[in-house]
Design a protein around this motif. Structure first.
Motif, short mmCIF file in Angstrom:
data_model
loop_
_atom_site.label_atom_id
_atom_site.label_comp_id
_atom_site.label_asym_id
_atom_site.label_seq_id
_atom_site.Cartn_x
_atom_site.Cartn_y
_atom_site.Cartn_z
N PHE A 170 0.84 -1.19 0.00
CA PHE A 170 0.00 0.00 0.00
C PHE A 170 0.88 1.24 0.00
CE2 PHE A 170 -2.34 -3.33 2.44
CZ PHE A 170 -3.27 -3.62 1.45
N THR A 171 0.86 1.95 -1.12
CA THR A 171 1.77 3.09 -1.29
C THR A 171 1.06 4.37 -1.74
OG1 THR A 171 2.22 2.40 -3.57
CG2 THR A 171 3.73 1.60 -1.84
N MET A 172 -0.27 4.34 -1.81
CA MET A 172 -1.03 5.54 -2.17
C MET A 172 -1.71 6.08 -0.92
SD MET A 172 -0.42 5.98 -5.36
CE MET A 172 -1.62 7.26 -5.75
N ARG A 173 -1.54 7.38 -0.69
CA ARG A 173 -2.11 7.97 0.52
C ARG A 173 -2.74 9.33 0.25
NH1 ARG A 173 0.78 12.18 2.91
NH2 ARG A 173 3.03 12.33 2.49
N ALA A 174 -3.47 9.80 1.25
CA ALA A 174 -4.02 11.15 1.20
C ALA A 174 -2.87 12.15 1.25
CB ALA A 174 -4.98 11.37 2.35
N PRO A 175 -2.91 13.22 0.49
CA PRO A 175 -1.78 14.16 0.43
C PRO A 175 -1.49 14.86 1.76
CG PRO A 175 -3.25 14.46 -1.45
CD PRO A 175 -3.96 13.55 -0.50
N GLU A 176 -2.53 15.12 2.54
CA GLU A 176 -2.34 15.88 3.77
C GLU A 176 -2.18 14.96 4.98
OE1 GLU A 176 -6.49 14.71 3.36
OE2 GLU A 176 -5.11 15.74 2.00
N LEU A 177 -1.53 15.49 6.01
CA LEU A 177 -1.50 14.78 7.29
C LEU A 177 -2.90 14.79 7.89
CD1 LEU A 177 1.78 16.17 8.88
CD2 LEU A 177 1.46 13.95 7.79
N HIS A 178 -3.22 13.75 8.64
CA HIS A 178 -4.55 13.68 9.25
C HIS A 178 -4.67 14.67 10.40
CE1 HIS A 178 -8.37 11.67 9.37
NE2 HIS A 178 -8.26 11.41 10.65
N ALA A 179 -5.90 14.91 10.82
CA ALA A 179 -6.20 15.90 11.85
C ALA A 179 -5.44 15.62 13.14
CB ALA A 179 -7.70 15.91 12.14
N HIS A 180 -5.00 16.71 13.79
CA HIS A 180 -4.22 16.59 15.02
C HIS A 180 -5.05 16.06 16.18
CE1 HIS A 180 -0.47 17.27 17.04
NE2 HIS A 180 -1.01 18.04 17.97
N SER A 181 -6.36 16.10 16.07
CA SER A 181 -7.23 15.63 17.16
C SER A 181 -7.12 14.13 17.38
CB SER A 181 -8.69 16.00 16.87
OG SER A 181 -9.11 15.45 15.63
N VAL A 182 -6.66 13.40 16.38
CA VAL A 182 -6.50 11.95 16.52
C VAL A 182 -5.06 11.53 16.21
CG1 VAL A 182 -8.88 11.21 16.22
CG2 VAL A 182 -7.50 11.69 14.20
N ARG A 183 -4.11 12.35 16.65
CA ARG A 183 -2.71 11.97 16.49
C ARG A 183 -2.38 10.82 17.44
NH1 ARG A 183 -4.24 15.64 20.36
NH2 ARG A 183 -2.64 16.43 21.76
N LYS A 184 -1.19 10.26 17.33
CA LYS A 184 -0.73 9.21 18.22
C LYS A 184 0.59 9.64 18.86
CE LYS A 184 -2.88 5.90 18.65
NZ LYS A 184 -3.20 4.65 17.96
N TYR A 185 1.10 8.84 19.79
CA TYR A 185 2.21 9.33 20.59
C TYR A 185 3.23 8.25 20.95
CZ TYR A 185 -0.60 7.33 24.41
OH TYR A 185 -1.34 6.49 25.21
#
Length: 279
Positions: A170-185
């Motif tokens: 899987f090498t195709m992705r959405a161009p933008e980073l996802h919303a910061h509200s559901v980031r991980k750590y």
């Protein structure tokens, strides 16, 4: 004047507490620099690659919670247990993801074993674009307790059947980073003090001056749909680990809608795996 004095005392006290924490951490004998905690259900197609990935990232121990698998997930996890890589617990009660995290954190003594902890699902792959291990890349972060990264959301690549490798298939992705509200750590285990601290997407109560986001030195690839085969046989049928309201979210509308947004090629992780820099 009184307000300024209180501010000075508060700042001094924070520094004192931090010095004590750092002294205790320096004196502590952690078994591992990095551990990974994940919850899973019916991940037989992916578990081996996911575990191997985090071993290659420098994780000394991987802690897995099985949430009621009905396929070969537990058998495959047990094989990693026999190798000394994984510690496995089985908590079959549904919709208790956060509570299961805390229960495993205590039962498996994660805070005593690991200095740093990644909390990741089995469709989430943290890595360093430099090809370094995560453990090596953590060295400059001595002044921080929590490091956030945003999802890079990958699609299906039009694959009907599940590939041998998630990272290479899987090498195709959405161009933008996802919303910061559901980031991980990634966080120091020393800041995990209670069930409320150990969130799915957030370390609650962490000090802001010791918290940072870094999407350059760390990448977080998220593969939420994968192949049509995986989505229909696993994602659509297993329900949610977190809450009942999410049990029916993963439907074909979700699959096609997400896939349509994945218009950008991103082969960075796939190339690192192909080159042997990441195993």
């Amino acid at each position: 004047m009184l307000k300024h004095l209180r501010s000075q005392i508060s700042a001094w006290n924070r520094k004192r507490i931090q010095r004590l924490r750092e002294t205790r951490e320096t004196q502590s004998s952690y078994d591992f620099s990095l551990g990974v905690l994940g919850i899973m259900k019916n991940e037989a197609m992916n578990i081996d690659e996911w575990v191997q990935h985090y071993v290659s990232m420098g994780a000394g121990k991987i802690f897995l919670i099985d949430n009621g698998s009905t396929d070969d997930t537990v058998a495959k996890a047990t094989a990693w247990v026999a190798k000394g890589v994984v510690e496995l617990v089985e908590y079959p009660k549904r919709h208790r993801q956060r509570r299961h995290y805390w229960k495993a954190f205590k039962q498996l003594n994660i805070g005593r074993k690991c200095k740093w902890l990644i909390v990741a699902d089995l469709d989430e792959f943290w890595f360093c674009p430099s090809g370094e291990t995560i453990v090596a890349r953590l060295a400059p972060f001595q002044a921080f307790d929590v490091i956030y990264a945003n999802w890079r959301m990958f699609g299906s690549n039009g694959l009907q059947k599940h590939p041998k490798s998630i990272r290479q298939g899987f090498t195709m992705r959405a161009p933008e980073l996802h919303a910061h509200s559901v980031r991980k750590y990634i966080c120091r285990t020393s800041v995990i003090k209670s069930a409320n601290t150990l969130g799915i997407h957030t370390v609650n109560g962490g000090r802001s001056e010791r918290t940072v986001s870094d999407n350059e030195r760390f990448h977080l690839n998220h593969y939420p749909i994968q192949s049509l085969e995986f989505f229909q046989t696993v994602k659509m049928t297993r329900g949610s680990a977190a809450k009942m309201a999410n049990d029916t979210v993963r439907q074909m509308e979700y699959f096609t809608g997400h896939d349509a947004r994945c218009s950008m090629s991103d082969t960075l992780l796939a190339d690192l795996v192909s080159s042997g820099k990441i195993k």
